[in-house]
Motif scaffolding. Structure first.
Motif, PDB file in Angstrom:
ATOM      1  N   THR A 130      65.364 154.996 -33.833  1.00  0.00           N
ATOM      2  CA  THR A 130      64.383 155.268 -32.957  1.00  0.00           C
ATOM      3  C   THR A 130      63.061 154.629 -33.650  1.00  0.00           C
ATOM      4  OG1 THR A 130      65.195 157.449 -33.064  1.00  0.00           O
ATOM      5  CG2 THR A 130      63.170 157.435 -32.501  1.00  0.00           C
ATOM      6  N   ALA A 131      62.716 154.565 -34.773  1.00  0.00           N
ATOM      7  CA  ALA A 131      61.537 153.888 -35.152  1.00  0.00           C
ATOM      8  C   ALA A 131      61.606 152.295 -34.859  1.00  0.00           C
ATOM      9  CB  ALA A 131      61.454 154.064 -36.833  1.00  0.00           C
ATOM     10  N   LEU A 132      62.701 151.833 -34.765  1.00  0.00           N
ATOM     11  CA  LEU A 132      62.767 150.306 -34.494  1.00  0.00           C
ATOM     12  C   LEU A 132      62.560 150.240 -33.127  1.00  0.00           C
ATOM     13  CD1 LEU A 132      63.759 147.436 -34.884  1.00  0.00           C
ATOM     14  CD2 LEU A 132      65.986 148.052 -34.623  1.00  0.00           C
ATOM     15  N   ARG A 133      63.103 151.036 -32.321  1.00  0.00           N
ATOM     16  CA  ARG A 133      62.977 150.930 -30.917  1.00  0.00           C
ATOM     17  C   ARG A 133      61.511 151.088 -30.417  1.00  0.00           C
ATOM     18  NH1 ARG A 133      64.054 154.425 -27.614  1.00  0.00           N
ATOM     19  NH2 ARG A 133      64.688 156.062 -28.914  1.00  0.00           N
ATOM     20  N   LEU A 134      60.846 152.044 -31.217  1.00  0.00           N
ATOM     21  CA  LEU A 134      59.492 152.275 -30.613  1.00  0.00           C
ATOM     22  C   LEU A 134      58.423 151.255 -30.958  1.00  0.00           C
ATOM     23  CD1 LEU A 134      59.318 156.384 -31.362  1.00  0.00           C
ATOM     24  CD2 LEU A 134      59.737 154.919 -28.968  1.00  0.00           C
ATOM     25  N   VAL A 135      58.523 151.169 -32.303  1.00  0.00           N
ATOM     26  CA  VAL A 135      57.592 149.838 -32.746  1.00  0.00           C
ATOM     27  C   VAL A 135      57.809 148.697 -32.145  1.00  0.00           C
ATOM     28  CG1 VAL A 135      56.999 148.759 -34.915  1.00  0.00           C
ATOM     29  CG2 VAL A 135      57.719 151.207 -34.950  1.00  0.00           C
ATOM     30  N   SER A 136      59.049 148.191 -31.948  1.00  0.00           N
ATOM     31  CA  SER A 136      59.195 146.765 -31.558  1.00  0.00           C
ATOM     32  C   SER A 136      58.924 146.964 -29.938  1.00  0.00           C
ATOM     33  CB  SER A 136      60.649 146.381 -31.552  1.00  0.00           C
ATOM     34  OG  SER A 136      61.512 147.440 -30.954  1.00  0.00           O
ATOM     35  N   ARG A 137      58.863 147.992 -29.260  1.00  0.00           N
ATOM     36  CA  ARG A 137      58.741 147.995 -27.927  1.00  0.00           C
ATOM     37  C   ARG A 137      56.943 147.722 -27.882  1.00  0.00           C
ATOM     38  NH1 ARG A 137      61.706 152.926 -25.989  1.00  0.00           N
ATOM     39  NH2 ARG A 137      59.629 153.666 -25.687  1.00  0.00           N
ATOM     40  N   GLU A 138      56.134 148.902 -28.665  1.00  0.00           N
ATOM     41  CA  GLU A 138      54.898 148.930 -28.724  1.00  0.00           C
ATOM     42  C   GLU A 138      54.149 147.535 -29.225  1.00  0.00           C
ATOM     43  OE1 GLU A 138      51.251 150.445 -27.810  1.00  0.00           O
ATOM     44  OE2 GLU A 138      53.128 151.638 -27.508  1.00  0.00           O
ATOM     45  N   PHE A 139      54.669 146.762 -29.976  1.00  0.00           N
ATOM     46  CA  PHE A 139      54.029 145.499 -30.554  1.00  0.00           C
ATOM     47  C   PHE A 139      54.720 144.229 -29.797  1.00  0.00           C
ATOM     48  CE2 PHE A 139      52.963 148.700 -33.640  1.00  0.00           C
ATOM     49  CZ  PHE A 139      51.318 148.612 -33.748  1.00  0.00           C
ATOM     50  N   ASP A 140      55.403 144.430 -28.752  1.00  0.00           N
ATOM     51  CA  ASP A 140      56.307 143.221 -28.330  1.00  0.00           C
ATOM     52  C   ASP A 140      55.519 142.384 -27.924  1.00  0.00           C
ATOM     53  OD1 ASP A 140      58.832 141.876 -27.564  1.00  0.00           O
ATOM     54  OD2 ASP A 140      57.950 142.365 -25.870  1.00  0.00           O
ATOM     55  N   ALA A 141      54.623 142.710 -27.074  1.00  0.00           N
ATOM     56  CA  ALA A 141      53.457 141.696 -26.466  1.00  0.00           C
ATOM     57  C   ALA A 141      52.704 140.871 -27.517  1.00  0.00           C
ATOM     58  CB  ALA A 141      52.510 142.278 -25.629  1.00  0.00           C
TER      59      ALA A 141
END
Length: 224
Positions: A113-124
């Motif tokens: 869950t943490a991986l999904r949320l963090v990677s999505r938020e900082f993807d750009a």
């Protein structure tokens, strides 16, 4: 490729462990800005007090709104991030398939869950960097799962699948823009992380001096 780490901002997600401390010190010594995010304020405070220049952030990385607020604070203070090392983890298991409890699975699932949320938020951020590098610590159990570690291996396998999707996203974005690939998603595998903290730190740092196309969507076994 890239040269100096000076001016680059690296986020260590769940970085209050020994591995996080080693990575933070290595990156700070290389000239990077380092943000360590963790849910325990006592642990983040202790780490910040022992590592000059490190930025400590208290955040529940399994909470979407919390991660969005974290990104806002990091951007306000340091600007976009250039790299992420995901260190949220833990192990529970044993007892064969009968011993694989739902409580244990939910505990382990928090890292995904943490991986999904963090990677999505900082993807750009990572895609826009001149040398974006994102990595997770996975397990050799993915390649040879055991009944007593089925929950653990399943979550790690899902995390690896997510990171491979991140890698494809980086490649597609560069291709669609007609630009060279500058961001890379990497999977580190270990049998056990204890004793490999410095190796992990050095190997992650080394990704920034390698061409993104050479390391994107790769698995690096640190146990060998």
């Amino acid at each position: 490729m890239t040269g100096s780490m000076s001016g680059r901002t690296i986020l260590l997600a769940g970085g209050t462990s020994m591995a996080g401390r080693a990575a933070a010190q290595t990156l700070l010594d290389a000239g990077a800005h380092v943000v360590v995010a963790g849910h325990d304020p006592e642990k983040t405070d202790v780490l910040a007090g022992s590592l000059a220049g490190m930025v400590a952030e208290v955040c529940d990385l399994t909470n979407e709104a919390g991660v969005a607020a974290l990104a806002e604070r990091v951007h306000d203070r340091l600007g976009p991030v250039d790299g992420i090392l995901h260190l949220v983890g833990g192990w529970r298991g044993g007892g064969g398939l009968a011993g694989q409890t739902d409580d244990d699975f939910r505990f382990l699932e928090s890292s995904l869950t943490a991986l999904r949320l963090v990677s999505r938020e900082f993807d750009a951020d990572v895609r826009a960097s001149t040398a974006g590098r994102e990595a997770i610590v996975s397990s050799t159990a993915v390649a040879r799962p055991l009944a007593g570690g089925a929950n653990y291996a399943a979550v790690k396998a899902a995390s690896e699948a997510w990171m491979r999707a991140v890698a494809q996203g980086f490649a597609k974005a560069a291709r669609d823009a007609g630009e060279p690939l500058r961001a890379a998603s990497v999977i580190f595998r270990v049998k056990a992380l204890a004793g490999l903290e410095e190796t992990l730190a050095d190997t992650y740092l080394g990704l920034f001096s390698q061409d993104a196309a050479a390391v994107n969507d790769t698995v690096i076994d640190l146990s060998t």
